[in-house]
Design a protein around this motif. Structure first.
Motif, PDB file in Angstrom:
ATOM      1  N   ALA A  64       0.720  -1.224  -0.065  1.00  0.00           N
ATOM      2  CA  ALA A  64       0.099  -0.183  -0.002  1.00  0.00           C
ATOM      3  C   ALA A  64       0.602   1.387  -0.019  1.00  0.00           C
ATOM      4  N   THR A  65       1.932   1.010   0.691  1.00  0.00           N
ATOM      5  CA  THR A  65       2.960   2.319   0.877  1.00  0.00           C
ATOM      6  C   THR A  65       3.811   2.394  -0.508  1.00  0.00           C
ATOM      7  N   ARG A  66       3.955   1.437  -1.220  1.00  0.00           N
ATOM      8  CA  ARG A  66       4.646   1.538  -2.572  1.00  0.00           C
ATOM      9  C   ARG A  66       3.678   2.276  -3.681  1.00  0.00           C
ATOM     10  N   ASN A  67       2.307   1.673  -3.401  1.00  0.00           N
ATOM     11  CA  ASN A  67       1.425   2.253  -4.310  1.00  0.00           C
ATOM     12  C   ASN A  67       1.118   3.887  -3.886  1.00  0.00           C
ATOM     13  N   ALA A  68       0.916   4.199  -2.824  1.00  0.00           N
ATOM     14  CA  ALA A  68       0.655   5.403  -2.501  1.00  0.00           C
ATOM     15  C   ALA A  68       1.790   6.583  -3.118  1.00  0.00           C
ATOM     16  N   LEU A  76       9.544   4.850  -3.070  1.00  0.00           N
ATOM     17  CA  LEU A  76       9.680   4.172  -1.870  1.00  0.00           C
ATOM     18  C   LEU A  76      10.843   3.308  -2.121  1.00  0.00           C
ATOM     19  N   HIS A  77      11.918   3.455  -1.281  1.00  0.00           N
ATOM     20  CA  HIS A  77      13.070   2.277  -1.198  1.00  0.00           C
ATOM     21  C   HIS A  77      13.029   1.761   0.015  1.00  0.00           C
ATOM     22  N   VAL A  78      12.926   0.304  -0.030  1.00  0.00           N
ATOM     23  CA  VAL A  78      12.951  -0.574   0.863  1.00  0.00           C
ATOM     24  C   VAL A  78      14.389  -1.281   1.078  1.00  0.00           C
ATOM     25  N   ARG A  79      14.966  -0.829   2.596  1.00  0.00           N
ATOM     26  CA  ARG A  79      16.337  -1.671   2.565  1.00  0.00           C
ATOM     27  C   ARG A  79      16.256  -2.421   3.728  1.00  0.00           C
ATOM     28  N   ASN A  80      17.452  -3.273   3.857  1.00  0.00           N
ATOM     29  CA  ASN A  80      17.666  -4.369   4.947  1.00  0.00           C
ATOM     30  C   ASN A  80      16.624  -5.098   5.429  1.00  0.00           C
ATOM     31  N   TYR A  84      14.117 -13.882   5.760  1.00  0.00           N
ATOM     32  CA  TYR A  84      12.833 -14.616   5.813  1.00  0.00           C
ATOM     33  C   TYR A  84      11.816 -13.754   5.036  1.00  0.00           C
ATOM     34  N   LEU A  85      11.822 -12.361   5.008  1.00  0.00           N
ATOM     35  CA  LEU A  85      10.687 -11.565   4.613  1.00  0.00           C
ATOM     36  C   LEU A  85      11.209 -11.466   2.889  1.00  0.00           C
ATOM     37  N   GLN A  86      12.464 -11.687   2.555  1.00  0.00           N
ATOM     38  CA  GLN A  86      13.037 -11.756   1.084  1.00  0.00           C
ATOM     39  C   GLN A  86      12.269 -13.033   0.407  1.00  0.00           C
ATOM     40  N   LEU A  87      12.357 -14.060   1.138  1.00  0.00           N
ATOM     41  CA  LEU A  87      11.915 -15.333   0.803  1.00  0.00           C
ATOM     42  C   LEU A  87      10.320 -15.389   0.612  1.00  0.00           C
ATOM     43  N   LEU A  88       9.775 -14.719   1.539  1.00  0.00           N
ATOM     44  CA  LEU A  88       8.279 -14.650   1.553  1.00  0.00           C
ATOM     45  C   LEU A  88       7.763 -13.612   0.373  1.00  0.00           C
ATOM     46  N   LEU A  96       8.434  -4.842  -4.280  1.00  0.00           N
ATOM     47  CA  LEU A  96       8.498  -3.745  -3.695  1.00  0.00           C
ATOM     48  C   LEU A  96       9.357  -2.777  -4.642  1.00  0.00           C
ATOM     49  N   ALA A  97       9.129  -1.533  -4.850  1.00  0.00           N
ATOM     50  CA  ALA A  97       9.754  -0.631  -5.740  1.00  0.00           C
ATOM     51  C   ALA A  97      11.173  -0.309  -4.892  1.00  0.00           C
TER      52      ALA A  97
END
Length: 129
Positions: A64-68, A76-80, A84-88, A96-97
């Motif tokens: 939702a944040t990426r879309n906003a 939106l830059h998502v880092r670190n 486990y979340l990468q795999l999910l 994600l952008a």
């Protein structure tokens, strides 16, 4: 969940750092903070270094944040991103952008610490982009 939002380093940039669990119980507050931030700042970094857990509600917040951000013409830059979340994200084909992952975390993917097994990654095989 601890949410820290700071302006900078540039005049149109912000960093939002998340510590704790992003789940059904904390998603609303995180969503409000992130969406308000991407509405104001052209470049927002969501730093997930301290993220201990993220469920489907948390992934929904990130999407939702990426879309906003896109609606506002912002980024939106998502880092670190924890391993486990990468795999999910990969398993659910969620993109994600402008993401920059951190190495997968063995404890979250069931690989014992003292093993010579190769660590799974989210990178495509060489030559397959």
């Amino acid at each position: 969940m601890e949410i820290t939002a700071t302006a900078g380093p540039g005049p149109r940039q912000a960093v939002v750092t998340l510590h704790g669990e992003l789940d059904i119980h904390t998603a609303r507050d995180v969503r409000e903070t992130l969406i308000a931030t991407v509405a104001v700042y052209e470049d927002t970094v969501a730093d997930l270094t301290g993220l201990d857990f993220c469920d489907g509600a948390g992934i929904g917040v990130l999407v939702a944040t990426r879309n906003a951000a896109r609606r506002h013409g912002h980024h939106l830059h998502v880092r670190n991103i924890p391993g486990y979340l990468q795999l999910l994200l990969r398993a659910t084909h969620t993109h994600l952008a402008d993401t920059s992952p951190s190495p997968p975390d063995r404890a979250h993917i069931g690989v014992p610490e003292n093993t010579d097994a190769a660590t799974p990654t989210c990178e495509p095989p060489p030559g397959q982009l």
